[in-house]
Design a protein around this motif. Structure first.
Motif, mmCIF file in Angstrom:
data_model
loop_
_atom_site.group_PDB
_atom_site.id
_atom_site.type_symbol
_atom_site.label_atom_id
_atom_site.label_comp_id
_atom_site.label_asym_id
_atom_site.label_seq_id
_atom_site.Cartn_x
_atom_site.Cartn_y
_atom_site.Cartn_z
ATOM 1 N N TYR B 87 -1.782 6.148 0.540
ATOM 2 C CA TYR B 87 -2.207 4.906 -0.131
ATOM 3 C C TYR B 87 -1.770 4.915 -1.596
ATOM 4 C CZ TYR B 87 -5.438 3.752 3.776
ATOM 5 O OH TYR B 87 -6.004 3.436 4.976
ATOM 6 N N ASP B 88 -1.944 6.049 -2.270
ATOM 7 C CA ASP B 88 -1.560 6.134 -3.684
ATOM 8 C C ASP B 88 -0.057 5.868 -3.848
ATOM 9 O OD1 ASP B 88 -4.189 6.767 -4.175
ATOM 10 O OD2 ASP B 88 -3.836 8.907 -4.501
ATOM 11 N N ALA B 91 0.649 2.195 -3.417
ATOM 12 C CA ALA B 91 0.272 1.458 -4.627
ATOM 13 C C ALA B 91 1.313 1.680 -5.717
ATOM 14 C CB ALA B 91 -1.113 1.905 -5.106
ATOM 15 N N SER B 96 4.100 -4.394 -0.836
ATOM 16 C CA SER B 96 3.317 -5.586 -0.510
ATOM 17 C C SER B 96 3.480 -5.922 0.965
ATOM 18 C CB SER B 96 3.774 -6.737 -1.402
ATOM 19 O OG SER B 96 5.201 -6.785 -1.427
ATOM 20 N N ARG B 97 2.913 -7.079 1.370
ATOM 21 C CA ARG B 97 2.890 -7.408 2.801
ATOM 22 C C ARG B 97 4.259 -7.536 3.424
ATOM 23 N NH1 ARG B 97 -1.873 -11.736 3.817
ATOM 24 N NH2 ARG B 97 -3.558 -10.263 3.446
ATOM 25 N N PHE B 115 -1.071 4.749 10.469
ATOM 26 C CA PHE B 115 -2.407 4.262 10.122
ATOM 27 C C PHE B 115 -2.423 3.676 8.709
ATOM 28 C CE2 PHE B 115 -6.855 4.872 8.616
ATOM 29 C CZ PHE B 115 -7.455 3.968 9.481
ATOM 30 N N ALA B 118 -1.025 0.346 9.050
ATOM 31 C CA ALA B 118 -1.973 -0.540 9.745
ATOM 32 C C ALA B 118 -3.020 -1.100 8.794
ATOM 33 C CB ALA B 118 -2.673 0.219 10.876
ATOM 34 N N THR B 119 -3.331 -0.351 7.744
ATOM 35 C CA THR B 119 -4.468 -0.699 6.894
ATOM 36 C C THR B 119 -4.077 -1.055 5.458
ATOM 37 O OG1 THR B 119 -4.770 1.674 6.513
ATOM 38 C CG2 THR B 119 -6.148 0.649 8.216
ATOM 39 N N TRP B 120 -2.814 -0.956 5.113
ATOM 40 C CA TRP B 120 -2.396 -1.330 3.755
ATOM 41 C C TRP B 120 -2.196 -2.849 3.717
ATOM 42 C CZ3 TRP B 120 -2.940 0.768 -0.725
ATOM 43 C CH2 TRP B 120 -2.251 0.285 -1.829
ATOM 44 N N ALA B 121 -2.846 -3.512 2.788
ATOM 45 C CA ALA B 121 -2.756 -4.972 2.693
ATOM 46 C C ALA B 121 -3.073 -5.619 4.057
ATOM 47 C CB ALA B 121 -1.373 -5.402 2.191
ATOM 48 N N ARG B 122 -3.968 -4.991 4.792
ATOM 49 C CA ARG B 122 -4.389 -5.424 6.146
ATOM 50 C C ARG B 122 -3.239 -5.442 7.146
ATOM 51 N NH1 ARG B 122 -7.601 -9.126 3.161
ATOM 52 N NH2 ARG B 122 -9.711 -8.306 2.895
ATOM 53 N N GLY B 123 -2.244 -4.572 6.927
ATOM 54 C CA GLY B 123 -1.218 -4.412 7.960
ATOM 55 C C GLY B 123 0.182 -4.758 7.493
#
Lengths: 362, 362
Positions: B87-88, B91, B96-97, B115, B118-123
């Motif tokens: 995640y870091d 960022a 972005s999406r 995973f 799947a979960t960064w910016a809701r996918g």
């Protein structure tokens, strides 16, 4: 027994679910239990809400055993670390795929608990029991779940529809004044983006809403949820019109991040963000000056902030660039073509954005 | 230019995608780039794979800039903490999406990176570049993504289909012997659950597979992916037949947890788990003793373990109860009705499970 005043259906095929709106619903076993699967349950709530409503929900569950995870209260706890606590509670309670999470609280609880449910055993049921106006009109509905990353709000998240939403009007009696006002910001948003008549009604009913008249609140929640249901049913995963629901939010996310999460309530940041987006819309010739003035006055009457922190233009642009709506390096903004009709666009003169920010945050 | 030897389509409507299988594919710009969106890219890989194949992928991306996140190597790092590092990096790279994650490595990298996507910016998009046999035949295909929780393997996860899978046979030349053997366990699994003829072929081709004959590996991967594609297309989210792919896995998860994640390779635990499941099937009258003996001998010839750690029956049952297939408190098991045909069931005599475990782990 209290029946819901309104039941609104979110229409998403096999992922459809009801939103029940009414007073005293959390105590209604038939309503609370109806939505739940047979497996182990975990209630996720916070230290403020637990003493007020947890016993009520436990009673409504009848004899069913149910584990509880009580989190600290506040947006500053909407983190990966707090999420880890929910996972630990799910493991301790041996919640399996046929189990469920019950989210009892405001937007932060709904978002964290919803995301934990989205990702535990690759997705289990979540029942949303929102206890704030903001959660009842917005965050509990539509399946957006998330936690914050230090780099930006809601950057870690998933779309995961709840199996039901129960908006108990009685819980609003204990809501702090400041949070009631923050929730009204999202109600005003629905009028601005989708329904000028509803905006007129909010304007006329503002004192009834602020004094927590139950009829007024019930109507505000019902109409807000209807508008949200309509937009979400068209575009569950925000590839199109759903982005309109983010009116004011790109600015709001920058405000929340610049001030430090938890300093501004989300609804407060949305209020100021909506005003900035309206000013942008005015500069682009879509709104008249009196329309923007009317919005500012409505926000002020609702006790909402209208001045962004002086974070500087460069910092604001940098924070806005982390918005999930960024495409090809360009920040897409939700603007008003007119009162009651919003549009998403990346097709604007950057100098206009620069100049609005110059005035607001330099 | 090398073309894929085989391209298999995973048929999931708007989420369909190709699996390309062949030698030297990672160096093929046309193949690697074709799957990717226009936005910012992050390659997630590990310390073992980066020196071997990262430059190749960067070259295949042509002039496109692309951030890199290099993780420590091993199942013991498939944790929430490692996920936080991804995640870091997302960022920092301002993904972005419209961006994507490129997962370059084995099953652990594919699962964590998938995973995170799947979960960064809701996918966001993820492209899987599996570099181990196990990842090529199993974990990179089908959209299962996860990290481990201390209480159990893959408890935190999501279904998130990749935009493509590129299985480059050339990467298998650097694969340690032990990992090659572990990958063969999953290949054997496909024969056992779905295709007795394929199992016969594996049996006959075992030395060619172990000496990394390219034709043999290409066929093993192609047939495995075909079987997986067929089952996943029927049941993307594992509400039914997809659970058959977990043959041996409920026992395997208990073995991995009891031994400490990282002690056993996943494929090794699956090998021993499959033998336990076959013994259960024998005790229930589905398999003959010679069929179970043949499986044991095949696993031994493949250099795979067939003895579970002596964790005790109670601990084994406790760890198995955390399996995601648990329903209403009962562990569902995948058993063989016959060689080439598996079934999921919770309808077995618990005394039989008890007795199989008594012999194996007491």
């Amino acid at each position: 027994m209290n029946k819901p005043r309104h039941t609104i259906k979110i229409d998403l095929g096999t992922r459809s679910y009801p939103i029940h709106i009414g007073a005293g619903l959390l105590a209604q076993r038939a309503i609370v239990e109806a939505a739940l699967p047979a497996g182990p349950l975990l209630v996720v709530t916070n230290q403020t809400i637990a003493p007020l409503y947890l016993a009520l929900v436990q009673t409504a569950l009848g004899g069913r055993s149910c584990a509880v995870c009580v989190l600290p209260d506040g947006e500053s706890y909407k983190t990966q670390a707090t999420l880890g606590l929910v996972y630990d509670a799910l493991a301790a309670a041996k919640v399996s795929r046929d189990g469920a999470v019950i989210a009892l609280g405001g937007g932060v609880i709904g978002d964290i608990a919803g995301f934990a449910a989205a990702t535990w055993a690759r997705g289990i049921d979540v029942l949303q029991l929102p206890t704030t106006l903001l959660a009842q009109v917005d965050s509990s509905v539509g399946g957006k779940t998330a936690v914050n990353h230090p780099a930006g709000k809601n950057l870690i998240g998933a779309f995961h529809q709840p199996v039901g939403v129960i908006a108990d009007l009685s819980t609003l009696s204990t809501l702090p004044e400041r949070e009631l006002r923050a929730g009204l910001a999202e109600v005003i948003k629905y009028g601005l983006i989708h329904d000028a008549t509803f905006l007129d009604w909010i304007d006329a009913s503002l004192s009834a809403l602020l004094t927590r008249n139950e009829d007024a609140l019930a109507h505000a929640i019902q109409r807000s949820c209807q508008i949200k249901a309509e937009i979400v049913s068209l575009d569950e995963r925000e590839t199109g019109p759903r982005a309109l629901l983010n009116f004011g939010h790109t600015f709001a996310h920058a405000i929340e991040a610049a001030a430090g999460y938890g300093e501004w309530l989300h609804g407060e940041a949305v209020a100021t963000g909506m005003l900035l987006a309206a000013q942008m819309s005015e500069r682009l010739g879509f709104l008249s000056t009196p329309e923007v003035t009317r919005l500012r006055e409505l926000l002020i009457r609702a006790g909402l902030p209208t001045e962004a922190p002086r974070m500087g233009v460069a910092r604001a642009l940098e924070l806005m660039a982390l918005d999930k709506k960024v495409l090809a390096g360009r920040v897409r903004l939700v603007l008003l073509k007119e009162v009651g009709a919003a549009v998403v666009t990346a097709d604007y003169d950057p100098a206009v954005l620069q100049s609005v920010l110059q005035q607001a945050v330099a």
